[in-house]
Design a protein around this motif. Sequence first.
Motif, mmCIF file in Angstrom:
data_model
loop_
_atom_site.group_PDB
_atom_site.id
_atom_site.type_symbol
_atom_site.label_atom_id
_atom_site.label_comp_id
_atom_site.label_asym_id
_atom_site.label_seq_id
_atom_site.Cartn_x
_atom_site.Cartn_y
_atom_site.Cartn_z
ATOM 1 N N TYR A 109 -39.289 62.623 33.119
ATOM 2 C CA TYR A 109 -40.717 62.358 33.277
ATOM 3 C C TYR A 109 -41.544 63.630 33.375
ATOM 4 O O TYR A 109 -42.731 63.613 33.063
ATOM 5 C CB TYR A 109 -40.954 61.470 34.512
ATOM 6 C CG TYR A 109 -40.370 60.107 34.303
ATOM 7 C CD1 TYR A 109 -41.116 59.098 33.727
ATOM 8 C CD2 TYR A 109 -39.036 59.842 34.613
ATOM 9 C CE1 TYR A 109 -40.568 57.849 33.483
ATOM 10 C CE2 TYR A 109 -38.477 58.603 34.367
ATOM 11 C CZ TYR A 109 -39.250 57.611 33.796
ATOM 12 O OH TYR A 109 -38.696 56.385 33.541
ATOM 13 N N ALA A 139 -45.876 59.378 36.493
ATOM 14 C CA ALA A 139 -44.957 58.525 35.718
ATOM 15 C C ALA A 139 -43.623 58.367 36.450
ATOM 16 O O ALA A 139 -43.050 57.261 36.479
ATOM 17 C CB ALA A 139 -44.737 59.123 34.328
ATOM 18 N N ARG A 142 -44.192 56.075 39.358
ATOM 19 C CA ARG A 142 -44.365 54.705 38.861
ATOM 20 C C ARG A 142 -43.028 54.058 38.549
ATOM 21 O O ARG A 142 -42.805 52.887 38.854
ATOM 22 C CB ARG A 142 -45.241 54.732 37.610
ATOM 23 C CG ARG A 142 -45.481 53.367 37.016
ATOM 24 C CD ARG A 142 -46.376 53.501 35.805
ATOM 25 N NE ARG A 142 -46.759 52.191 35.326
ATOM 26 C CZ ARG A 142 -46.633 51.804 34.076
ATOM 27 N NH1 ARG A 142 -46.131 52.610 33.176
ATOM 28 N NH2 ARG A 142 -47.017 50.610 33.709
ATOM 29 N N GLU A 143 -42.114 54.813 37.931
ATOM 30 C CA GLU A 143 -40.806 54.254 37.611
ATOM 31 C C GLU A 143 -40.007 53.968 38.881
ATOM 32 O O GLU A 143 -39.359 52.919 38.984
ATOM 33 C CB GLU A 143 -40.031 55.192 36.676
ATOM 34 C CG GLU A 143 -38.649 54.695 36.320
ATOM 35 C CD GLU A 143 -38.611 53.343 35.606
ATOM 36 O OE1 GLU A 143 -37.529 52.707 35.614
ATOM 37 O OE2 GLU A 143 -39.633 52.904 35.035
ATOM 38 N N GLY A 146 -41.558 50.948 40.321
ATOM 39 C CA GLY A 146 -41.227 49.777 39.502
ATOM 40 C C GLY A 146 -39.827 49.271 39.795
ATOM 41 O O GLY A 146 -39.603 48.062 39.896
ATOM 42 N N HIS A 165 -45.492 48.281 34.587
ATOM 43 C CA HIS A 165 -44.287 49.067 34.324
ATOM 44 C C HIS A 165 -43.304 48.239 33.504
ATOM 45 O O HIS A 165 -43.425 47.014 33.406
ATOM 46 C CB HIS A 165 -43.655 49.568 35.631
ATOM 47 C CG HIS A 165 -43.356 48.486 36.624
ATOM 48 N ND1 HIS A 165 -42.330 47.581 36.466
ATOM 49 C CD2 HIS A 165 -43.961 48.160 37.789
ATOM 50 C CE1 HIS A 165 -42.302 46.755 37.492
ATOM 51 N NE2 HIS A 165 -43.297 47.075 38.307
ATOM 52 N N TYR A 168 -41.671 44.845 34.767
ATOM 53 C CA TYR A 168 -42.533 43.725 35.138
ATOM 54 C C TYR A 168 -42.289 42.467 34.299
ATOM 55 O O TYR A 168 -42.309 41.357 34.819
ATOM 56 C CB TYR A 168 -43.998 44.166 35.044
ATOM 57 C CG TYR A 168 -44.977 43.151 35.555
ATOM 58 C CD1 TYR A 168 -45.157 42.971 36.927
ATOM 59 C CD2 TYR A 168 -45.739 42.378 34.687
ATOM 60 C CE1 TYR A 168 -46.073 42.048 37.413
ATOM 61 C CE2 TYR A 168 -46.647 41.454 35.166
ATOM 62 C CZ TYR A 168 -46.805 41.290 36.532
ATOM 63 O OH TYR A 168 -47.709 40.373 37.016
#
Length: 197
Positions: A109, A139, A142-143, A146, A165, A168
């Motif tokens: 990332y 990012a 976020r991962e 997620g 993400h 989802y």
Amino acid sequence: MPSPLDDLMERLRAVEAEIEVELAKRGEALRWHLENRRIVFEQGVERLHSAIKTTLSQYIRDANPWIVLTAPVIYALIVPFVLLDLGVMAYQAICFPIYKIPKVRRRDYLVFDRHHLAYLNLIEKINCAYCSYGNGVIAFAREVAGRTEAYWCPVKHARRVLGPHPHYQGFADFGDAEAYRAKIDQVHDRVKIERVG
């Protein structure tokens, strides 16, 4: 039997693969390619890039004063970015092994490669590195978030989520209690199997 949503997701993956092919073609057209994760330009391209570069003195002389005045505001965000980065790395290192969630590779990332571009001057390269870091940290976070959500709460929202993400789409639909329980049971069964193995 696959659902219409499964078919759409499969088509989306196919389009993403096509996009990767087209991006590779763009790189070839711009006369660069990757060799063992290293960027290689064709002979003469870097000389052409250097000729196009705006000199540092010209860049500073032509700078919009308002942009110069707002630069400290932009760069002050380095503090929350670093704190977020450190916090997410610590969270993942402590919690993911316990939950048996596969760890996110941070280096996937945070990508720093724009310094190879000879047409960028020093300030532009610093700006690009800063943007790469900020967007990469977000990012990465976020991962991690997620994957955490997929473990603890794999339920879609009732309202539309902008830019969800990648995990989802596999969540249970809002209001589908049986699908939610099945998702949670899948996660717990996976953890039990990994603990035994």
